[in-house]
Design an enzyme around this catalytic site. Structure first.
Site, PDB file in Angstrom:
ATOM      1  N   THR A 196       8.692 -51.888   6.653  1.00  0.00           N
ATOM      2  CA  THR A 196       9.342 -50.626   6.554  1.00  0.00           C
ATOM      3  C   THR A 196       8.360 -49.265   6.771  1.00  0.00           C
ATOM      4  O   THR A 196       7.302 -49.434   6.057  1.00  0.00           O
ATOM      5  CB  THR A 196       9.991 -50.372   5.210  1.00  0.00           C
ATOM      6  OG1 THR A 196      11.195 -51.547   5.036  1.00  0.00           O
ATOM      7  CG2 THR A 196      10.853 -49.136   5.222  1.00  0.00           C
ATOM      8  N   ALA A 232       6.640 -56.818  14.783  1.00  0.00           N
ATOM      9  CA  ALA A 232       8.150 -56.579  14.910  1.00  0.00           C
ATOM     10  C   ALA A 232       8.224 -55.397  16.011  1.00  0.00           C
ATOM     11  O   ALA A 232       9.161 -55.475  16.899  1.00  0.00           O
ATOM     12  CB  ALA A 232       8.981 -55.835  13.581  1.00  0.00           C
ATOM     13  N   GLY A 252      -4.819 -44.316  25.530  1.00  0.00           N
ATOM     14  CA  GLY A 252      -3.949 -43.386  25.369  1.00  0.00           C
ATOM     15  C   GLY A 252      -3.665 -42.451  26.490  1.00  0.00           C
ATOM     16  O   GLY A 252      -3.227 -43.047  27.645  1.00  0.00           O
ATOM     17  N   LEU A 265      -5.328 -41.465  29.106  1.00  0.00           N
ATOM     18  CA  LEU A 265      -6.072 -41.945  30.108  1.00  0.00           C
ATOM     19  C   LEU A 265      -5.714 -43.261  30.741  1.00  0.00           C
ATOM     20  O   LEU A 265      -6.209 -43.487  31.645  1.00  0.00           O
ATOM     21  CB  LEU A 265      -7.642 -42.059  29.728  1.00  0.00           C
ATOM     22  CG  LEU A 265      -8.411 -40.746  29.289  1.00  0.00           C
ATOM     23  CD1 LEU A 265      -9.819 -41.115  28.878  1.00  0.00           C
ATOM     24  CD2 LEU A 265      -8.267 -39.820  30.706  1.00  0.00           C
ATOM     25  N   THR A 298       3.005 -42.911  17.203  1.00  0.00           N
ATOM     26  CA  THR A 298       2.979 -44.009  16.532  1.00  0.00           C
ATOM     27  C   THR A 298       3.855 -45.157  17.280  1.00  0.00           C
ATOM     28  O   THR A 298       4.821 -44.802  17.890  1.00  0.00           O
ATOM     29  CB  THR A 298       3.775 -43.829  15.274  1.00  0.00           C
ATOM     30  OG1 THR A 298       3.207 -42.681  14.460  1.00  0.00           O
ATOM     31  CG2 THR A 298       4.010 -44.886  14.053  1.00  0.00           C
ATOM     32  N   ASP A 334       2.100 -50.757  20.624  1.00  0.00           N
ATOM     33  CA  ASP A 334       2.821 -51.641  20.402  1.00  0.00           C
ATOM     34  C   ASP A 334       3.997 -51.836  21.426  1.00  0.00           C
ATOM     35  O   ASP A 334       4.352 -52.792  21.824  1.00  0.00           O
ATOM     36  CB  ASP A 334       3.657 -51.884  19.043  1.00  0.00           C
ATOM     37  CG  ASP A 334       2.647 -51.972  17.940  1.00  0.00           C
ATOM     38  OD1 ASP A 334       1.581 -52.636  17.954  1.00  0.00           O
ATOM     39  OD2 ASP A 334       2.796 -51.479  17.005  1.00  0.00           O
ATOM     40  N   THR A 392       7.420 -43.510  24.861  1.00  0.00           N
ATOM     41  CA  THR A 392       7.791 -43.206  23.304  1.00  0.00           C
ATOM     42  C   THR A 392       7.059 -42.342  22.677  1.00  0.00           C
ATOM     43  O   THR A 392       7.444 -41.781  21.622  1.00  0.00           O
ATOM     44  CB  THR A 392       6.970 -44.762  22.708  1.00  0.00           C
ATOM     45  OG1 THR A 392       5.722 -44.755  22.796  1.00  0.00           O
ATOM     46  CG2 THR A 392       7.607 -46.053  23.523  1.00  0.00           C
ATOM     47  N   SER A 398       9.247 -38.838  21.594  1.00  0.00           N
ATOM     48  CA  SER A 398      10.185 -39.012  20.332  1.00  0.00           C
ATOM     49  C   SER A 398       9.309 -39.319  19.133  1.00  0.00           C
ATOM     50  O   SER A 398       8.494 -40.159  19.030  1.00  0.00           O
ATOM     51  CB  SER A 398      11.321 -40.046  20.801  1.00  0.00           C
ATOM     52  OG  SER A 398      11.788 -39.683  21.973  1.00  0.00           O
TER      53      SER A 398
END
Length: 315
Positions: A12, A42, A228, A230, A257, A261, A293, A296
């Site tokens: 979580t 996950a 990142g 680049l 964040t 993943d 991603t 947001s």
């Protein structure tokens, strides 16, 4: 054989948004709080599922409310939860994520039930991996001994399942066997520095290529370093000349964040479902997903569905 399996952590995520980080002993006011689902294992599983993959998660939760919520989230997303084990008398993993106004994040993790994932737990999914899966994702938020055990077992069985190892969080102790057993070893720039004993600081594409070469020399079949904004670089044992995959620049990232993943979940998706693409193109399209991603807030909630992305990346 088209299933994508993630063997790893679930947790979580507790998000605290703030203009700056506090100094020791200082109390500051945040601007927003939210709860999301996380854990590298996950996250990668959900990222692939949202793109349309057939996914299975192998891991552990506690018997608390967080564990029940995580199971429900997996089911609502369409992930197969048959191999998720509920452990009694231990809490579900949790992460405190502090996000500053410029989109950077600082994270504290309590592994909880993730730290109990044992050989007997992953054995239950072994036949699935050998007979029904096309790719399996590993990370280092669960016991490294269990990861190494399963990688060895899959190699001995001559499984055709592609083994993708995300060496995160980076571990300073020596685990050369994992690097040898992985089909793809993927890390970000700071993690890559750890695996080369921090002899070179990545501050350019040139230094990133030097670190990439050092990791490749440790016996890896194929290495990807995400950079990142680049993009990413990669090279393999058979083609040691590195290639640079660039990405469109994002002017004002909201929250980085889980971007790594999202990249890995997307990479597994494109490798399994778009096998005729070159690896360069599979990585480029995965970078497009990851870039989406950071625009947001949150972790899994920021991962795009197929309909949120340009149709051209699925052609």
């Amino acid at each position: 054989m088209s299933k994508i399996v993630s063997v790893g952590s679930c947790s979580t995520d507790l998000f605290f948004y703030t203009s700056k980080l506090p100094s020791p002993g200082q109390t500051i006011h945040g601007t927003q709080f939210s709860i999301d689902f996380g854990g590298k294992g996950a996250n990668q599983c959900i990222a692939a599922q949202k793109l349309g993959a057939n996914t299975v998660f192998v891991g552990c939760v506690g018997s608390d409310v967080f564990g029940k919520d995580i199971l429900n989230n997996f089911k609502q997303c369409g992930v197969n939860t048959q191999y998720i084990i509920t452990k009694k008398s231990i809490e579900t993993g949790v992460a405190q994520i502090n996000v500053t106004d410029n989109g950077e994040n600082y994270i504290i993790i309590v592994v909880g039930a993730n730290g109990t994932l044992g050989k007997e737990d992953v054995d239950k999914a072994f036949n699935l991996l050998v007979n029904e899966s096309s790719a399996v994702l590993f990370q280092f938020e669960t016991p490294i001994e269990t990861t190494e055990y399963l990688l060895k077992k899959l190699s001995v069985a001559n499984s055709k399942c592609l083994k993708i190892v995300n060496g995160a969080p980076a571990i300073s102790s020596s685990h050369e066997n994992i690097l040898l057993l992985a089909d793809i070893f993927c890390v970000n720039e700071s993690e890559a520095e750890v695996y080369t004993n921090n002899v070179i600081k990545i501050n350019s594409i040139e230094t990133a290529n030097q670190v990439l070469s050092l990791i490749l020399k440790q016996g890896c079949k194929l290495v990807i370093i995400t950079l990142g904004p680049l993009g990413a670089i990669f090279a393999s044992k058979d083609e040691p000349e590195s290639q640079w995959v660039k990405v469109p620049k994002i002017e004002n990232p909201v929250d980085t964040t889980g971007a790594g993943d999202a990249f890995l979940g997307a990479l597994a998706y494109f490798i399994v479902h778009k096998p005729n693409l070159t690896l360069y193109e599979q990585i480029r399209r995965s970078c497009v997903v990851a870039t989406k991603t950071v625009q947001s807030k949150g972790t899994q909630k920021s991962f795009p569905l197929r309909n949120d992305l340009p149709e051209e990346i699925f052609n």
